[in-house]
Design a protein around this motif. Structure first.
Motif, PDB file in Angstrom:
ATOM      1  N   GLY A  73       0.808  -1.206   0.103  1.00  0.00           N
ATOM      2  CA  GLY A  73      -0.015  -0.067   0.036  1.00  0.00           C
ATOM      3  C   GLY A  73       0.940   1.345   0.149  1.00  0.00           C
ATOM      4  O   GLY A  73       2.023   1.117   0.097  1.00  0.00           O
ATOM      5  N   PRO A  74       0.170   2.327   0.205  1.00  0.00           N
ATOM      6  CA  PRO A  74       0.903   3.647   0.058  1.00  0.00           C
ATOM      7  C   PRO A  74       1.625   4.169   1.070  1.00  0.00           C
ATOM      8  O   PRO A  74       2.312   5.055   1.314  1.00  0.00           O
ATOM      9  N   HIS A  75       1.030   3.421   2.382  1.00  0.00           N
ATOM     10  CA  HIS A  75       1.827   4.053   3.540  1.00  0.00           C
ATOM     11  C   HIS A  75       2.750   3.045   4.080  1.00  0.00           C
ATOM     12  O   HIS A  75       2.719   1.476   3.738  1.00  0.00           O
ATOM     13  N   ASN A  76       3.758   3.473   4.997  1.00  0.00           N
ATOM     14  CA  ASN A  76       4.483   2.247   5.529  1.00  0.00           C
ATOM     15  C   ASN A  76       3.778   1.351   6.376  1.00  0.00           C
ATOM     16  O   ASN A  76       2.863   1.396   6.956  1.00  0.00           O
ATOM     17  N   ALA A  77       4.525   0.159   6.324  1.00  0.00           N
ATOM     18  CA  ALA A  77       3.727  -1.285   6.918  1.00  0.00           C
ATOM     19  C   ALA A  77       4.126  -1.076   8.339  1.00  0.00           C
ATOM     20  O   ALA A  77       5.174  -0.664   8.797  1.00  0.00           O
ATOM     21  N   SER A  78       2.943  -1.438   9.253  1.00  0.00           N
ATOM     22  CA  SER A  78       3.339  -1.312  10.590  1.00  0.00           C
ATOM     23  C   SER A  78       2.191  -2.532  11.308  1.00  0.00           C
ATOM     24  O   SER A  78       1.262  -2.744  10.582  1.00  0.00           O
ATOM     25  N   LEU A  79       2.400  -3.041  12.462  1.00  0.00           N
ATOM     26  CA  LEU A  79       1.447  -3.856  13.023  1.00  0.00           C
ATOM     27  C   LEU A  79       1.485  -3.394  14.480  1.00  0.00           C
ATOM     28  O   LEU A  79       2.072  -2.724  15.134  1.00  0.00           O
ATOM     29  N   SER A  80      -0.104  -3.323  14.412  1.00  0.00           N
ATOM     30  CA  SER A  80      -0.679  -2.947  16.133  1.00  0.00           C
ATOM     31  C   SER A  80      -0.901  -4.361  16.855  1.00  0.00           C
ATOM     32  O   SER A  80      -1.632  -5.262  16.751  1.00  0.00           O
ATOM     33  N   LEU A  81      -0.175  -4.338  18.122  1.00  0.00           N
ATOM     34  CA  LEU A  81      -0.293  -5.574  18.971  1.00  0.00           C
ATOM     35  C   LEU A  81      -1.532  -5.787  19.239  1.00  0.00           C
ATOM     36  O   LEU A  81      -2.064  -7.027  19.233  1.00  0.00           O
ATOM     37  N   LYS A  82      -2.500  -4.963  19.697  1.00  0.00           N
ATOM     38  CA  LYS A  82      -3.898  -4.778  20.165  1.00  0.00           C
ATOM     39  C   LYS A  82      -4.683  -5.347  18.982  1.00  0.00           C
ATOM     40  O   LYS A  82      -5.441  -6.348  19.233  1.00  0.00           O
ATOM     41  N   THR A  83      -4.483  -4.886  17.638  1.00  0.00           N
ATOM     42  CA  THR A  83      -5.115  -5.384  16.514  1.00  0.00           C
ATOM     43  C   THR A  83      -5.059  -6.880  16.190  1.00  0.00           C
ATOM     44  O   THR A  83      -5.650  -7.556  15.928  1.00  0.00           O
ATOM     45  N   VAL A  84      -3.668  -7.122  16.281  1.00  0.00           N
ATOM     46  CA  VAL A  84      -3.146  -8.484  15.817  1.00  0.00           C
ATOM     47  C   VAL A  84      -3.784  -9.524  17.109  1.00  0.00           C
ATOM     48  O   VAL A  84      -4.065 -10.497  16.582  1.00  0.00           O
ATOM     49  N   LEU A  85      -3.695  -9.243  18.321  1.00  0.00           N
ATOM     50  CA  LEU A  85      -3.967 -10.166  19.387  1.00  0.00           C
ATOM     51  C   LEU A  85      -5.726 -10.238  19.047  1.00  0.00           C
ATOM     52  O   LEU A  85      -6.126 -11.478  19.373  1.00  0.00           O
TER      53      LEU A  85
END
Length: 314
Positions: free
Chosen positions: A154-166
């Motif tokens: 996508g157009p933005h830098n990839a990142s992961l939210s621990l809350k979302t992942v869990l």
């Protein structure tokens, strides 16, 4: 021949329900909102109920405790496929903007909306814990590594939210599985009226899943199906490398035969239905993802009987 016909009839059961979902969508009964509602009902209500009642009724504490160590096999299988995806992606010269999506679709399976109904149709309720072990690994890897790869397109830098992942990993189906396991381990029996309700609700899982796939196919458009080099690359991951790697990992282990068969079959499922949703969310190529889900789902209907015949030789 008997095994092949049995698996073919099991696939036909699934195809008829998918076709009905597709037909009703074409008639205007279902739309995008219907698809979202059905997906929520299946994943957040009926499937957890199905998990609880099936685990509680069909399995002992000893059987369940022996399952968890075998989680390493689907994890290892997907790790190997993840590595292979880089080589295949490079060999096919997949363009920038679709590489992450390609890799994610290469090594993740549709373990719930297709894998669960197929296994239940072919092996019955006794296959459910093995399906869930694979589901645990597949879901965890998709919502971490898979989503990160798609975000990178996508157009933005990839990142992961621990809350979302869990939140995605500890989803209602997995929580339903955990509740079922805890009830068995604690030797707690739910009241009969409650078990009956859970049975009724859980009965929505299979037709709901198939209707969802039929709706998704109609929305993607069968006329858009294509077989270019990228699609064939995904086919190689889903239907060749995945079952082959899993076979090599489990064929000579002492695990139950049914677990081997379920693991191999789960590995050969089509692309995960969540891929287009995640791609759209992060600005990746959602259209390609939707077409790939549809194409691999249709192809899986032809591949599954072949895989069943092969796993019967174990």
């Amino acid at each position: 021949m008997t095994v092949f016909l049995s698996s073919l009839f099991g696939v036909c059961e699934i195809l008829i329900l998918i076709a009905l979902g597709y037909f009703l969508t074409a008639r205007g009964w279902f739309d995008d909102r219907s698809s979202r509602i059905i997906a929520k009902v299946v994943t957040q209500v009926s499937l957890p109920a199905y998990m609880i009642v099936t685990i509680d009724e069909k399995f002992s504490a000893g059987q369940l405790m022996r399952l968890l160590p075998d989680l390493r096999f689907p994890v290892l299988s997907m790790a190997i496929l993840f590595g292979l995806s880089f080589g295949v992606c490079r060999a096919l010269a997949v363009p920038v903007g679709r590489r992450g999506l390609f890799k994610s679709m290469f090594f993740n399976s549709n373990t719930v909306f297709i894998g669960l109904p197929v296994n239940l149709a072919l092996f019955g309720a006794k296959s459910l814990p093995y399906v869930l072990v694979y589901y645990m690994a597949n879901t965890t890897i998709f919502w971490t590594v898979g989503v990160y790869l798609i975000q990178a397109d996508g157009p933005h830098n990839a990142s992961l939210s621990l809350k979302t992942v869990l939140g995605k990993i500890f989803s209602p189906p997995l929580l339903g599985f955990i509740v079922g396991v805890l009830l068995v381990l604690a030797r707690v029996r739910l009241p009969q009226f409650l078990m009956s309700d859970l049975n009724y609700i859980g009965g929505l899982t299979i037709p709901g899943s198939m209707f969802f796939i039929g709706i998704a196919m109609h929305q993607a458009g069968l006329a858009n199906i294509r077989f270019d080099k990228e699609m064939l690359g995904i086919f190689s991951g889903r239907f060749l490398f995945a079952p082959l790697v899993m076979f090599l990992l489990v064929a000579w282990t002492p695990m139950p035969l049914l677990m081997k068969q379920v693991f191999i079959l789960q590995s050969a499922m089509p692309v995960m239905t969540n891929a287009p949703v995640v791609a759209k969310l992060y600005g990746a190529d959602a259209n390609t993802a939707a077409i790939t889900v549809t194409t691999t789902t249709l192809a899986a209907m032809a591949v599954i009987p072949v895989v069943i015949v092969l796993v019967q030789q174990l």
